[in-house]
Design a protein around this motif. Structure first.
Motif, PDB file in Angstrom:
ATOM      1  N   THR A   1       0.841  -1.197   0.000  1.00 19.96           N
ATOM      2  CA  THR A   1       0.000   0.000   0.000  1.00 19.96           C
ATOM      3  C   THR A   1       0.873   1.243   0.000  1.00 19.96           C
ATOM      4  N   LEU A   2       1.779   1.338   0.968  1.00 18.22           N
ATOM      5  CA  LEU A   2       2.683   2.477   0.994  1.00 18.22           C
ATOM      6  C   LEU A   2       3.826   2.155   1.945  1.00 18.22           C
ATOM      7  N   ALA A   3       5.028   2.228   1.424  1.00 20.34           N
ATOM      8  CA  ALA A   3       6.210   2.054   2.256  1.00 20.34           C
ATOM      9  C   ALA A   3       6.989   3.359   2.206  1.00 20.34           C
ATOM     10  N   ALA A   4       7.379   3.862   3.365  1.00 17.91           N
ATOM     11  CA  ALA A   4       8.098   5.139   3.441  1.00 17.91           C
ATOM     12  C   ALA A   4       9.269   5.003   4.383  1.00 17.91           C
TER      13      ALA A   4
ATOM     14  N   ASP B   1      13.819  11.291   1.508  1.00 12.54           N
ATOM     15  CA  ASP B   1      12.518  10.686   1.756  1.00 12.54           C
ATOM     16  C   ASP B   1      12.166   9.763   0.598  1.00 12.54           C
ATOM     17  N   CYS B   2      12.044   8.483   0.893  1.00 14.48           N
ATOM     18  CA  CYS B   2      11.741   7.477  -0.133  1.00 14.48           C
ATOM     19  C   CYS B   2      10.349   6.909   0.116  1.00 14.48           C
ATOM     20  N   MET B   3       9.594   6.743  -0.953  1.00 11.83           N
ATOM     21  CA  MET B   3       8.247   6.179  -0.863  1.00 11.83           C
ATOM     22  C   MET B   3       8.050   5.158  -1.969  1.00 11.83           C
TER      23      MET B   3
ATOM     24  N   ALA C   1       9.119   6.983  -5.245  1.00 11.88           N
ATOM     25  CA  ALA C   1       9.328   8.427  -5.221  1.00 11.88           C
ATOM     26  C   ALA C   1      10.503   8.752  -4.310  1.00 11.88           C
ATOM     27  N   LEU C   2      11.288   9.724  -4.733  1.00  9.70           N
ATOM     28  CA  LEU C   2      12.453  10.171  -3.960  1.00  9.70           C
ATOM     29  C   LEU C   2      12.339  11.679  -3.758  1.00  9.70           C
ATOM     30  N   ASP C   3      12.222  12.095  -2.512  1.00 11.12           N
ATOM     31  CA  ASP C   3      12.066  13.513  -2.171  1.00 11.12           C
ATOM     32  C   ASP C   3      10.901  14.157  -2.913  1.00 11.12           C
TER      33      ASP C   3
END
Length: 260
Positions: free
Chosen positions: A6-9, A16-18, A49-51
């Motif tokens: 679902t979402l890993a952060a 900030d990595c997602m 996603a990165l930053d």
């Protein structure tokens, strides 16, 4: 069984990595790049996603366990508690419709509800219950925990997340879908033996207690000796135990195979 991130952060080296699907990254207001071809049919796309900017994506394709189709077929052959219809099998998944449909078709499931987050799965279980159905939920992920707890029978896979195992009513030690219809068969066999034991104990005591109280004495002048009464009580317990031990010979109708 389809899986979903679902979402890993995380914060790595100050960045900030997602990692998540398109819908969830949209909730984080992270725009997706244009001009990228959509994922092939049957594939789930996960974006990284990165930053706050998209850095790449992964395409993942689910694979059925070898006995999944046989497990679904076994469930369809199992009658519901009312005994007038077969069990209804649905797939509730967070994957996209395009990714879920090929898996469902291969498994023999015709009803698919995709794109569900944990709250959506929970709401769907409640809706089925409010329609008068008794619901069993099978899951192994954190996203399934709420639905497992809400279902009338929550069946968790032993290789799944700890939260799912805690939320389930039944824990299957084998990570095999074919263990699901086997667990239902065993539960029904156990319930059948319990009813037999209760019926036997009720009839036995309805006859035995009046005799022990001297029912035959006014007419036949017969009283039960204490040792006979004690032996009769022991026989009742032994008969119930012997009937219960028949479950040791129980074998599943659907072969489970070896755990992998």
């Amino acid at each position: 069984m389809p899986w979903l991130i679902t979402l890993a952060a995380a914060t790595i080296d100050g960045h900030d990595c997602m990692l998540g699907n398109e819908a969830l990254l949209a909730e984080m207001f992270i725009p997706l790049p244009s001009g990228i071809a959509p994922p092939p049919h049957g594939v789930t796309r996960l974006w990284m996603a990165l930053d706050g900017a998209i850095a790449g994506y992964f395409d993942a394709r689910d694979a059925l366990r070898p006995d999944a189709a046989a497990a679904v077929a076994g469930l369809r052959q199992t009658k519901s508690q009312r005994g007038d219809e077969a069990l209804r099998v649905l797939m509730l998944t967070g994957d996209s419709q395009a990714a879920a449909e090929p898996i469902a078709r291969e498994a023999g499931i015709s009803e698919v509800e995709a794109g569900l987050d944990p709250a959506g799965k929970l709401a769907r279980i409640r809706a089925l219950q409010q329609s008068g159905l008794r619901v069993a939920m099978v899951g192994d992920g954190i996203n399934d925990a709420g639905a497992l707890a809400q279902a009338d029978a929550g069946i968790a896979m032993g290789t799944g997340a700890d939260l799912a195992q805690e939320a389930g009513d039944v824990l299957l030690l084998r990570a095999q879908p074919s263990a699901i219809p086997a667990a239902l068969d065993l539960a029904r066999a156990t319930l059948r033996v319990m009813r037999q034991n209760l019926a036997w104990a009720a009839v036995y005591n309805l006859l035995g207690i009046p005799l022990a109280a001297g029912l035959l004495y006014p007419v036949f002048h017969i009283l039960l000796s204490p040792w006979i009464a004690a032996a009769a009580m022991a026989f009742s317990s032994v008969s119930v135990l012997a009937n219960s031990l028949r479950l040791r010979r129980w074998q599943p109708a659907l072969h489970l195979g070896k755990a992998s």
